[in-house]
Design an enzyme around this catalytic site. Structure first.
Site, PDB file in Angstrom:
ATOM      1  N   HIS A 178     -41.931 -40.115  13.150  1.00 26.71           N
ATOM      2  CA  HIS A 178     -41.755 -39.121  14.219  1.00 26.71           C
ATOM      3  C   HIS A 178     -42.340 -37.790  13.746  1.00 26.71           C
ATOM      4  CE1 HIS A 178     -38.098 -41.204  16.314  1.00 26.71           C
ATOM      5  NE2 HIS A 178     -39.167 -41.332  17.069  1.00 26.71           N
ATOM      6  N   CYS A 272     -33.053 -34.737  13.086  1.00 25.76           N
ATOM      7  CA  CYS A 272     -32.837 -35.927  13.903  1.00 25.76           C
ATOM      8  C   CYS A 272     -31.432 -35.938  14.523  1.00 25.76           C
ATOM      9  CB  CYS A 272     -33.021 -37.189  13.066  1.00 25.76           C
ATOM     10  SG  CYS A 272     -34.713 -37.476  12.515  1.00 25.76           S
TER      11      CYS A 272
END
Lengths: 285, 403
Positions: A178, A272
C-alpha cells in the site's frame, strides 16, 4: 522551514481489535501460523489511541465482528473528502465484507456515500494520501498507489467523485503493498518517502511534488517507518530510527514511538490503524 | 505477422508520468506505437485521455504487453467480444451471421483475438473450443456456434509487398499493351521465390491451354517441380489426353493446325477409353496415356481436381460431378498454396478465386482482359493480369525457368 502545517489529522476513525488475528495471508508479512496476542494487541491499540489524544486528536470508534478481523485497519475504509465518503473496493475476497460495514458507519453519520465502479479495486486511504503541495489552485494532490491492491484505472473515478487531483504511483515491491507504507505527508513541504516501493516514474513524480523529502533507506522502509500518523507536529511512529528522528526534530517535529508490534504481524502499523476524518480534497477545507 | 491493438488511457496520465511510462513499455517490448489522439485536461482535475495504437511483432508480445498496459490502466479500445448464435439447422446460419472476406480474419473471444483457421470469402465463422473455423454454409451443423454481427471481428489488411515482384505498375488496369518480356521475367522470379520459400504453386487450366499448344509447357513445369497442384475441368483433361493419344485437340491437329478425318469424335473415344480403364491414373499406368499434363500429374504425384459442368461430354471418370464436393476438395487442396496461376480459364479461375485467401499471389494469364476484371469484381483483388496468348507464353515461361 518549520513544521506543522498539515490541514488534516485532528480527527480519526479507529476500530478496537476485539476479533483481530492473522487468519489468512494476503500480504508477505502475514503468516497464519503466527499467533497474535489479542490482549497485547488491545493494550497496544489503547496506547495508540492515548498517544493520538495526547497529541490533540479526536478518536471515533467503529466496532468489528468476527467476520472482518482486518477492520482494525481503518485506513483502508475508503476515501474521505469533506462530507463525501468513497468506500474501498477490496482486491481480496477476505476483506470485501468490510466495505458495507464502513459505508453504513459513514451513511449513519450523514456522509454522502459515493461508489467506485464495481470492476475496479481501490483500498481507500491506505492507497491514497493527500499531499497539500503548491502545485495547483487550492486542491491538494492525492498520491494513489496501484498494482497490488488498487487499480490504476480506479484513480479517474476517484478524482471525479472527490474532486482531487490524483497522481497514480506504481508500487513495485510486494512487501510495500500500500502507498501508506511508502509515503507519509508531514506538512505541505515535508514527507517520509520510501523509494524502495516505487518505480522510477513514481519516484520522479514524488520528487517533483515534495520540496523536502526525507528519503528512507530500504531497511527503514521495510520496518514500516513511513506508516506513521501525524497530528500537528507530533509524528506517531511504529519505531523511530535515530537518523530519521534527528531529521524530524531538526524540522521541528516531535517523533514518538508507539509499539504496534502485534499489528505488524498482519502487515500494518500506526497509519493503517487510523483513518483521518477531516480530509477535504476539494480545496475548500 | 505483426499484431495491432488500440488502447485508451485515461486519467491524470501526464503529471503522473503514466503516459510516458506506457509509451516506454511499448518500446521496451519491441513494439511501436502511434498516438491517434491525445486530449489534455484543461484544469488539474480534468482527466486527460490518450488513444494509442500499438503494433507488436507478434500476438504473443502483444498479449504480454496488453497485460502490462492493463496494470497502468490502459485498456483495449475495442474490447467488444464476438457474439455467437447456434446454427438453427444443418446448412443454415443464424439470420445475422458474419460473412467472411478472403482476408485473414480475427475474432475476439474471452478477451483474446483468435485468428480464423483459414481465409475464404463468403463463409461463416464457427467458434469451436478455442478455435475459429471458417465454414461454408453447407458444412454448418445444427447448434454450431456461428459468429454474428460485427462486434469483436476484424480483418487484417494484407501486406501487398510493394516493390517486390515488379507487378505494381501494371495493377492500375488490365492492358494488352504491357511489356510481356518484363511480365514473364517477373512471374518467373515469383515462382523461383515460391520455390525458395517452400510454398506451393497451383495451376488452374482451361482447355485453351491445350488448343494453343501450351500443354507440353505445362507438363514440363509439372515435371520440373514448378507446379504442385492442378485444378481444371473435364474439357482440359480430355483435350490434354486427346492430344497425347491422338495428336489432336477437339479433332484439330495440334502441331499442324489442320482438321483430321472424323476428328470431331476423337475426344469422345478418348473419354471412352479412359472410362474403360477406370481412371486417368489407371490409363496412364496401362500406357494408354503416354504424355501430357495429366500424365505428368499422375507420374509426379501432383494432386488434381477436375470439376464437372452440365455440358461435359463423358465425363472422364475422375471428373467430380457434385459441385459442392468439388469446392470442398478445392478447399482442402489450397492449403499450403502461395501462388496461383490462372491459365486461360474463366469459370475454374473464378471458382478457385472464391476459395483462395487474399494472401495467395494470383496471376491470371489470358488473351481476354475481362477475366482478370471478373476475378477482381468477385473479390479476388490480389489478381495480377497478363494479357497474352497463353500457349506461347507458357513455352517461354518453361524456357525461362529451365523446365
Amino acid at each position: 522551514m518549520s513544521a506543522g502545517a498539515l490541514t488534516w489529522g485532528r480527527r480519526f476513525l479507529m476500530c478496537p481489535p476485539t476479533h483481530f488475528g492473522v487468519l489468512y495471508e494476503i500480504n508477505p508479512w502475514m503468516h497464519a501460523e503466527v499467533a497474535v496476542d489479542l490482549e497485547r494487541a488491545r493494550t497496544q491499540w489503547d496506547g495508540l489511541v492515548a498517544a493520538l489524544r495526547e497529541a490533540g486528536a479526536e478518536v471515533e470508534v467503529i466496532e468489528q465482528d468476527a467476520e472482518v478481523p482486518d477492520l482494525v485497519f481503518t485506513a483502508n475504509a475508503g476515501i474521505v473528502s469533506g462530507e463525501t465518503f468513497v468506500p474501498a473496493h477490496f482486491r481480496h475476497p477476505e476483506r470485501q465484507p468490510e466495505t458495507e460495514r464502513f459505508a453504513t458507519w459513514f451513511a449513519d453519520r450523514g456522509a454522502t456515500v459515493e461508489r467506485l465502479p464495481d470492476d475496479l479495486s481501490h483500498e481507500g486511504a491506505g492507497d491514497a494520501l493527500p499531499f497539500g503541495a503548491d502545485t495547483g489552485p487550492g486542491a491538494p494532490v492525492l498520491l494513489s498507489g496501484y498494482r497490488f491492491r488498487s487499480d490504476a484505472a480506479a484513480t479517474t473515478p476517484l478524482s471525479v467523485l472527490t474532486g482531487a487531483v490524483v497522481r497514480p504511483i506504481e508500487l513495485v515491491d510486494e512487501r510495500l503493498y500500500h502507498i501508506d507504507i511508502t509515503f507519509c505527508p508531514l506538512d505541505d513541504r515535508h514527507a517520509l518517502c520510501a523509494p524502495l516501493g516505487w518505480d522510477r516514474y513514481g519516484t520522479a513524480v514524488v520528487e517533483s511534488l515534495v520540496p523536502e523529502p526525507l528519503w528512507l533507506t530500504d531497511d527503514e522502509a521495510l520496518a514500516f517507518t513511513a506508516n506513521s500518523v501525524v497530528v500537528g507536529t507530533t509524528v506517531l511512529m511504529p519505531h523511530v530510527p535515530p537518523r530519521v528522528g534527528r531529521q524530524l526534530e531538526a524540522w521541528g517535529f516531535d517523533p514518538v514511538a508507539v509499539d504496534v508490534g502485534e499489528f505488524l504481524k498482519a502487515g500494518g502499523a500506526c497509519r493503517c490503524l487510523t483513518l483521518a476524518l477531516d480530509v477535504d480534497l476539494t480545496g475548500a477545507g | 505477422m505483426t499484431a495491432t491493438e488500440t488502447f485508451a488511457l485515461e486519467g491524470h496520465i501526464v503529471d503522473s508520468l503514466i503516459l510516458p511510462k506506457v509509451l516506454d513499455l511499448v518500446l521496451e517490448s519491441g513494439s511501436d506505437y502511434r498516438l491517434l489522439d491525445v486530449a489534455i485536461g484543461r484544469t488539474p482535475t480534468d482527466p486527460s485521455r490518450a488513444v494509442i495504437e500499438v503494433t507488436a511483432p507478434d500476438d504473443q508480445v502483444l498479449a504480454t504487453l496488453a497485460e502490462q498496459l492493463q496494470v497502468q490502466g490502459a485498456n483495449p479500445l475495442d474490447s467488444g467480444q464476438a457474439e455467437t448464435e447456434p446454427a438453427p439447422a444443418d446448412g443454415v446460419a443464424p439470420v445475422d451471421f458474419t460473412a467472411t472476406t478472403n482476408l485473414v480474419t480475427e475474432v475476439r473471444i474471452d478477451g483474446r483475438w483468435i485468428t480464423a483457421d483459414r481465409a475464404e470469402m463468403d463463409c461463416t465463422l464457427v467458434v469451436r473450443d478455442d478455435r475459429v473455423v471458417t465454414t461454408p454454409l453447407h458444412r454448418l451443423r445444427r447448434g454450431d456456434a456461428v459468429v454474428v454481427g460485427s462486434s469483436g471481428v476484424r480483418v487484417v489488411a494484407p501486406d501487398r509487398g510493394r516493390g517486390r515482384d515488379g507487378f505494381e505498375f501494371m495493377d492500375s488496369d488490365i492492358s494488352t499493351e504491357k511489356p510481356k518480356a518484363t511480365q514473364l521475367r517477373a512471374l518467373a522470379d515469383r515462382l523461383r521465390q515460391a520455390r525458395a520459400d517452400g510454398v506451393e504453386v497451383l495451376a488452374v487450366c482451361g482447355p485453351v491451354v491445350i488448343h494453343t499448344g501450351g500443354g507440353p509447357a505445362v507438363a514440363r513445369l509439372v515435371q520440373g517441380g514448378w507446379i504442385q497442384r492442378l485444378f481444371a475441368g473435364n474439357g482440359f483433361a480430355t483435350h490434354d489426353i486427346e492430344s497425347a493419344v491422338m495428336g489432336t485437340s477437339l479433332g484439330i491437329n495440334v502441331a499442324s493446325g489442320a482438321g483430321t478425318e472424323g476428328g470431331h469424335s476423337n475426344h469422345l473415344r478418348v473419354i471412352n477409353e479412359v472410362r474403360r480403364h477406370g481412371s486417368i491414373a489407371a490409363a496412364v499406368e496401362a500406357g494408354y496415356v503416354p504424355a501430357g499434363v495429366m500424365h505428368a500429374c499422375v507420374t509426379h504425384d501432383i494432386p488434381f481436381v477436375l470439376g464437372g459442368s452440365v455440358r461435359d461430354d463423358g465425363p472422364l471418370p475422375d471428373t467430380m460431378t457434385d459441385v459442392v464436393e468439388v469446392a470442398d476438395r478445392m478447399r482442402d487442396e489450397v492449403a499450403g498454396v502461395g501462388v496461383a496461376l490462372m491459365l486461360a480459364s474463366t469459370l475454374h479461375a473464378i471458382a478457385t478465386g472464391n476459395v483462395l485467401p487474399a494472401s495467395v499471389a494470383t496471376y491470371c494469364i489470358d488473351i481476354n482482359p475481362s477475366v482478370v476484371t471478373k476475378l477482381s469484381d468477385r473479390g479476388s483483388h490480389q489478381a495480377h493480369g497478363i494479357v497474352t496468348d497463353v500457349g506461347p507464353f507458357l513455352g517461354q515461361l518453361a524456357d525461362e525457368l529451365g523446365a
